[in-house]
Design a protein around this motif. Structure first.
Motif, PDB file in Angstrom:
ATOM      1  N   VAL A  82       0.888  -1.161   0.000  1.00 54.58           N
ATOM      2  CA  VAL A  82       0.000   0.000   0.000  1.00 54.58           C
ATOM      3  C   VAL A  82       0.926   1.211   0.000  1.00 54.58           C
ATOM      4  O   VAL A  82       1.608   1.484   0.979  1.00 54.58           O
ATOM      5  N   HIS A  83       0.958   1.890  -1.132  1.00 58.09           N
ATOM      6  CA  HIS A  83       1.938   2.946  -1.388  1.00 58.09           C
ATOM      7  C   HIS A  83       1.352   4.309  -1.031  1.00 58.09           C
ATOM      8  O   HIS A  83       0.241   4.652  -1.448  1.00 58.09           O
ATOM      9  N   VAL A  84       2.107   5.076  -0.250  1.00 56.60           N
ATOM     10  CA  VAL A  84       1.688   6.411   0.176  1.00 56.60           C
ATOM     11  C   VAL A  84       2.689   7.424  -0.358  1.00 56.60           C
ATOM     12  O   VAL A  84       3.908   7.252  -0.196  1.00 56.60           O
ATOM     13  N   SER A  85       2.196   8.464  -1.022  1.00 52.08           N
ATOM     14  CA  SER A  85       3.086   9.528  -1.488  1.00 52.08           C
ATOM     15  C   SER A  85       2.392  10.867  -1.316  1.00 52.08           C
ATOM     16  O   SER A  85       1.177  10.933  -1.104  1.00 52.08           O
ATOM     17  N   SER A  86       3.166  11.936  -1.414  1.00 55.80           N
ATOM     18  CA  SER A  86       2.627  13.263  -1.181  1.00 55.80           C
ATOM     19  C   SER A  86       3.427  14.292  -1.962  1.00 55.80           C
ATOM     20  O   SER A  86       4.626  14.104  -2.221  1.00 55.80           O
ATOM     21  N   LEU A  87       2.770  15.380  -2.317  1.00 55.14           N
ATOM     22  CA  LEU A  87       3.438  16.506  -2.980  1.00 55.14           C
ATOM     23  C   LEU A  87       3.715  17.640  -2.009  1.00 55.14           C
ATOM     24  O   LEU A  87       4.210  18.693  -2.414  1.00 55.14           O
ATOM     25  N   THR A  88       3.447  17.445  -0.733  1.00 54.56           N
ATOM     26  CA  THR A  88       3.640  18.512   0.240  1.00 54.56           C
ATOM     27  C   THR A  88       5.108  18.816   0.476  1.00 54.56           C
ATOM     28  O   THR A  88       5.523  19.982   0.467  1.00 54.56           O
ATOM     29  N   LYS A  89       5.909  17.795   0.701  1.00 55.43           N
ATOM     30  CA  LYS A  89       7.320  18.010   1.038  1.00 55.43           C
ATOM     31  C   LYS A  89       8.086  18.792  -0.037  1.00 55.43           C
ATOM     32  O   LYS A  89       8.862  19.682   0.292  1.00 55.43           O
ATOM     33  N   PRO A  90       7.911  18.486  -1.332  1.00 54.41           N
ATOM     34  CA  PRO A  90       8.692  19.221  -2.332  1.00 54.41           C
ATOM     35  C   PRO A  90       8.063  20.544  -2.766  1.00 54.41           C
ATOM     36  O   PRO A  90       8.588  21.200  -3.665  1.00 54.41           O
ATOM     37  N   THR A  91       6.947  20.933  -2.144  1.00 51.36           N
ATOM     38  CA  THR A  91       6.300  22.177  -2.573  1.00 51.36           C
ATOM     39  C   THR A  91       6.086  23.117  -1.392  1.00 51.36           C
ATOM     40  O   THR A  91       6.904  23.992  -1.134  1.00 51.36           O
ATOM     41  N   SER A  92       4.995  22.935  -0.679  1.00 47.82           N
ATOM     42  CA  SER A  92       4.628  23.837   0.407  1.00 47.82           C
ATOM     43  C   SER A  92       3.850  23.065   1.463  1.00 47.82           C
ATOM     44  O   SER A  92       3.109  22.135   1.128  1.00 47.82           O
ATOM     45  N   PRO A  93       3.978  23.436   2.742  1.00 51.12           N
ATOM     46  CA  PRO A  93       3.200  22.764   3.784  1.00 51.12           C
ATOM     47  C   PRO A  93       1.696  22.833   3.542  1.00 51.12           C
ATOM     48  O   PRO A  93       0.946  21.984   4.042  1.00 51.12           O
ATOM     49  N   SER A  94       1.258  23.837   2.775  1.00 54.57           N
ATOM     50  CA  SER A  94      -0.177  24.015   2.562  1.00 54.57           C
ATOM     51  C   SER A  94      -0.707  23.321   1.310  1.00 54.57           C
ATOM     52  O   SER A  94      -1.921  23.308   1.092  1.00 54.57           O
ATOM     53  N   LEU A  95       0.163  22.756   0.485  1.00 59.29           N
ATOM     54  CA  LEU A  95      -0.316  21.965  -0.649  1.00 59.29           C
ATOM     55  C   LEU A  95      -0.482  20.522  -0.167  1.00 59.29           C
ATOM     56  O   LEU A  95       0.344  19.652  -0.432  1.00 59.29           O
ATOM     57  N   ARG A  96      -1.557  20.287   0.532  1.00 57.00           N
ATOM     58  CA  ARG A  96      -1.765  18.991   1.167  1.00 57.00           C
ATOM     59  C   ARG A  96      -2.525  18.084   0.206  1.00 57.00           C
ATOM     60  O   ARG A  96      -3.739  17.861   0.329  1.00 57.00           O
ATOM     61  N   VAL A  97      -1.779  17.563  -0.749  1.00 56.99           N
ATOM     62  CA  VAL A  97      -2.314  16.630  -1.739  1.00 56.99           C
ATOM     63  C   VAL A  97      -1.367  15.442  -1.820  1.00 56.99           C
ATOM     64  O   VAL A  97      -0.159  15.610  -2.012  1.00 56.99           O
ATOM     65  N   GLY A  98      -1.910  14.265  -1.648  1.00 60.93           N
ATOM     66  CA  GLY A  98      -1.127  13.045  -1.742  1.00 60.93           C
ATOM     67  C   GLY A  98      -1.951  11.948  -2.375  1.00 60.93           C
ATOM     68  O   GLY A  98      -3.020  12.195  -2.952  1.00 60.93           O
ATOM     69  N   ALA A  99      -1.466  10.711  -2.257  1.00 57.31           N
ATOM     70  CA  ALA A  99      -2.174   9.591  -2.877  1.00 57.31           C
ATOM     71  C   ALA A  99      -1.843   8.297  -2.166  1.00 57.31           C
ATOM     72  O   ALA A  99      -0.750   8.136  -1.596  1.00 57.31           O
ATOM     73  N   ILE A 100      -2.798   7.381  -2.225  1.00 62.60           N
ATOM     74  CA  ILE A 100      -2.588   5.982  -1.827  1.00 62.60           C
ATOM     75  C   ILE A 100      -2.748   5.142  -3.082  1.00 62.60           C
ATOM     76  O   ILE A 100      -3.705   5.325  -3.842  1.00 62.60           O
ATOM     77  N   ILE A 101      -1.813   4.228  -3.298  1.00 60.66           N
ATOM     78  CA  ILE A 101      -1.920   3.266  -4.396  1.00 60.66           C
ATOM     79  C   ILE A 101      -2.032   1.872  -3.783  1.00 60.66           C
ATOM     80  O   ILE A 101      -1.209   1.480  -2.949  1.00 60.66           O
ATOM     81  N   ALA A 102      -3.068   1.151  -4.185  1.00 60.51           N
ATOM     82  CA  ALA A 102      -3.264  -0.205  -3.669  1.00 60.51           C
ATOM     83  C   ALA A 102      -4.048  -1.004  -4.696  1.00 60.51           C
ATOM     84  O   ALA A 102      -4.807  -0.446  -5.496  1.00 60.51           O
ATOM     85  N   ARG A 103      -3.870  -2.321  -4.667  1.00 64.13           N
ATOM     86  CA  ARG A 103      -4.556  -3.212  -5.590  1.00 64.13           C
ATOM     87  C   ARG A 103      -5.306  -4.279  -4.812  1.00 64.13           C
ATOM     88  O   ARG A 103      -4.814  -4.774  -3.806  1.00 64.13           O
ATOM     89  N   GLY A 104      -6.498  -4.608  -5.302  1.00 63.03           N
ATOM     90  CA  GLY A 104      -7.288  -5.634  -4.649  1.00 63.03           C
ATOM     91  C   GLY A 104      -8.381  -5.037  -3.783  1.00 63.03           C
ATOM     92  O   GLY A 104      -8.629  -3.831  -3.785  1.00 63.03           O
ATOM     93  N   PRO A 105      -9.072  -5.875  -3.005  1.00 60.56           N
ATOM     94  CA  PRO A 105     -10.213  -5.415  -2.193  1.00 60.56           C
ATOM     95  C   PRO A 105      -9.844  -4.390  -1.147  1.00 60.56           C
ATOM     96  O   PRO A 105     -10.713  -3.665  -0.657  1.00 60.56           O
ATOM     97  N   VAL A 106      -8.560  -4.298  -0.797  1.00 55.78           N
ATOM     98  CA  VAL A 106      -8.157  -3.310   0.197  1.00 55.78           C
ATOM     99  C   VAL A 106      -8.474  -1.889  -0.264  1.00 55.78           C
ATOM    100  O   VAL A 106      -8.743  -1.010   0.559  1.00 55.78           O
ATOM    101  N   MET A 107      -8.477  -1.643  -1.580  1.00 60.26           N
ATOM    102  CA  MET A 107      -8.755  -0.295  -2.056  1.00 60.26           C
ATOM    103  C   MET A 107     -10.162   0.150  -1.676  1.00 60.26           C
ATOM    104  O   MET A 107     -10.384   1.315  -1.325  1.00 60.26           O
ATOM    105  N   GLU A 108     -11.121  -0.758  -1.715  1.00 62.66           N
ATOM    106  CA  GLU A 108     -12.484  -0.392  -1.347  1.00 62.66           C
ATOM    107  C   GLU A 108     -12.560   0.031   0.116  1.00 62.66           C
ATOM    108  O   GLU A 108     -13.263   0.981   0.475  1.00 62.66           O
TER     109      GLU A 108
END
Length: 485
Positions: free
Chosen positions: A315-341
């Motif tokens: 289950v992959h977690v990433s974010s664009l906050t660290k390389p931009t600004s503390p206030s650009l709180r946008v990230g993502a989870i990548i997962a495959r299978g029933p766990v995504m639901e």
């Protein structure tokens, strides 16, 4: 085609022209498409993302976009994630319940601004001079004018943004697409969602030792029991990870394979598949916190673990906050299978969705020509600050200087002499005018030795770093820590 033409219209045009290209042949560059069709770079990015989601093209970061090989697409077999049905429902009936401990002190220590005049060696975000303020402002302005920018977004996030995160993660063709991506309100939110989804209250969760205090805080607040697994200079030790799974029956392992916080370690190539195999054999998930992927100091980076995952373990977690600004709180989870639901359901319960204007602005930012230039500037700025801090440590505190310079990230992990009082040093450092982070909060159990973490991300430049290390040396002298080997 005018500037206000939709990405869907552009995608239709490109789709009709794909037969002109052989399988595997490179398509015209994004710049060429911008000039030819008279559209913005973001429109091109979204159109290509739509084609990639259909399996018609393959985008390779840093290389370009290619017509997909139909044979390769057909050969990509669905990942067998049936094991997740056990992992998502198994609970240790004999485990003692863990108390819910809501303690944000370790997080607030890094979020709080130091008093005026204090040099911030405790920060976790980029200094204002390294943030893309103009690009962010322009992206927000363009996003606000976009039709429908204030409409409610899809609960899982805008498809073009999900496609962008999927492409960034890489992996074999056809295995990671928008359907496997959930847009989140930053990395901390993603981590909270993942831990709540994967581990029932009272259960153990394996963590690297030392590790990110924010992960420990989330786990304890959810009533989980963090169990430490030691790391060395090559990342987590596989034999100890296998022992920990066997001893605890844990179903979750949290790790940071790239520029680990706080040690800066990168998981060695020989350990990557071994870690995944150990977790899969235990019927467990690996939460990969890929927070520092855009904080490299230059040079090639290994792909994320999720790109090499054949079982849907990661289950992959990433974010664009660290390389931009503390206030650009946008990230993502990548997962495959029933766990995504389950991940999607928990995020909806917790926060509904990430605001659409923020998602639209993020698409504008990462699709603009200024984005790769910004990442290069961040790499150069962090490398310069790292070198300045290492040089100052070797001059002022050679006994504390680390033997290996990190190739990315924004911090150094300093081992103090046995018997040193790290809390006293942190207090003395603050009185001397420099803020550092004591090492104890980075350990899930007793710390094997005293440490402090010093960060160079939130500094104005090399002269401030040199002065900060000089002040730290004065604090070491005050607390009786030797400055020589």
């Amino acid at each position: 085609m005018k500037d206000d033409s939709s990405s869907a219209t552009l995608a239709d045009s490109l789709r009709s022209e794909l037969n002109r290209f052989s399988e595997g042949e490179k398509l015209p560059s994004s710049r060429t498409l911008v000039e030819r069709f008279g559209v913005s770079p973001v429109t091109v990015t979204r159109a290509l993302a739509a084609l990639a989601a259909e399996g018609l093209v393959v985008t390779r970061p840093g290389s370009g976009t290619y017509r997909a090989r139909t044979g390769a697409v057909r050969a990509a077999r669905p990942v067998d994630t049936s094991w997740q049905q056990v992992a998502l429902t198994a609970e240790d009936q004999h485990a003692e319940p863990a108390p819910r401990v809501v303690d944000a002190s370790a997080i607030t220590a890094t979020l709080a601004a130091p008093p005026p005049g204090v040099i911030p060696f405790n920060g976790g975000y980029l200094h204002a001079s390294l943030q893309p303020e103009r690009a962010l402002a322009a992206a927000l302005a363009r996003a606000a004018r976009r039709p429908g920018a204030w409409d409610r977004p899809p609960l899982e996030g805008l498809t073009p943004l999900r496609a962008w995160f999927a492409r960034e993660a890489g992996g074999p063709a056809g295995t990671i697409g928008p359907a496997q991506v959930l847009v989140t309100a930053g990395g901390q939110s993603a981590l909270t969602t993942a831990l709540h989804a994967l581990a029932p209250p009272g259960s153990p969760v394996l963590v690297e030792s030392p590790t990110y205090p924010g992960a420990l805080a989330v786990a304890r607040a959810a009533g989980l029991r963090p169990v430490p697994v030691p790391v060395d200079e090559d990342g987590v030790r596989p034999e100890l990870l296998a022992d920990a799974f066997a001893a605890t029956g844990a179903r979750v392992f949290f790790c940071q394979p790239l520029f680990q916080n706080p040690t800066g370690a990168v998981l060695a190539p020989g350990r990557r598949r071994e870690i995944l195999a150990i977790a899969h054999a235990a019927g467990a998930f690996v939460i990969e916190d890929d927070f520092a992927r855009r904080l490299g100091h230059g040079g090639p980076l290994p792909p994320p673990l999720v790109a090499d995952d054949p079982h849907g373990t990661v289950v992959h977690v990433s974010s664009l906050t660290k390389p931009t600004s503390p206030s650009l709180r946008v990230g993502a989870i990548i997962a495959r299978g029933p766990v995504m639901e389950r991940l999607r359901a928990i995020q909806v319960v917790d926060s509904f969705f990430v605001p659409r204007p923020l998602q639209e602005a993020t698409l504008e930012l990462v699709g603009a020509p200024a984005w790769p230039r910004h990442l290069r500037a961040v790499a150069a700025g962090l490398a310069e600050r790292r070198d300045a801090m290492l040089a100052a440590l070797h001059h002022e505190l050679p006994a504390l200087a680390p033997a290996r310079a990190p190739a990315g990230g924004y911090q150094l992990w300093l081992r103090l002499p046995d018997g040193a009082d790290e809390a006293a040093l942190a207090g003395a450092a603050l009185r001397s005018g420099v803020a550092v982070a004591a090492g104890r909060p980075y350990f899930a159990a007793e710390a094997p030795a005293p440490y402090v973490r010093v960060s160079f991300a939130d500094t104005a430049g090399t002269s401030e770093i040199t002065e900060g290390v000089h002040r730290l040396a004065a604090a070491c002298a005050e607390t009786g820590i030797t400055a020589v080997t």
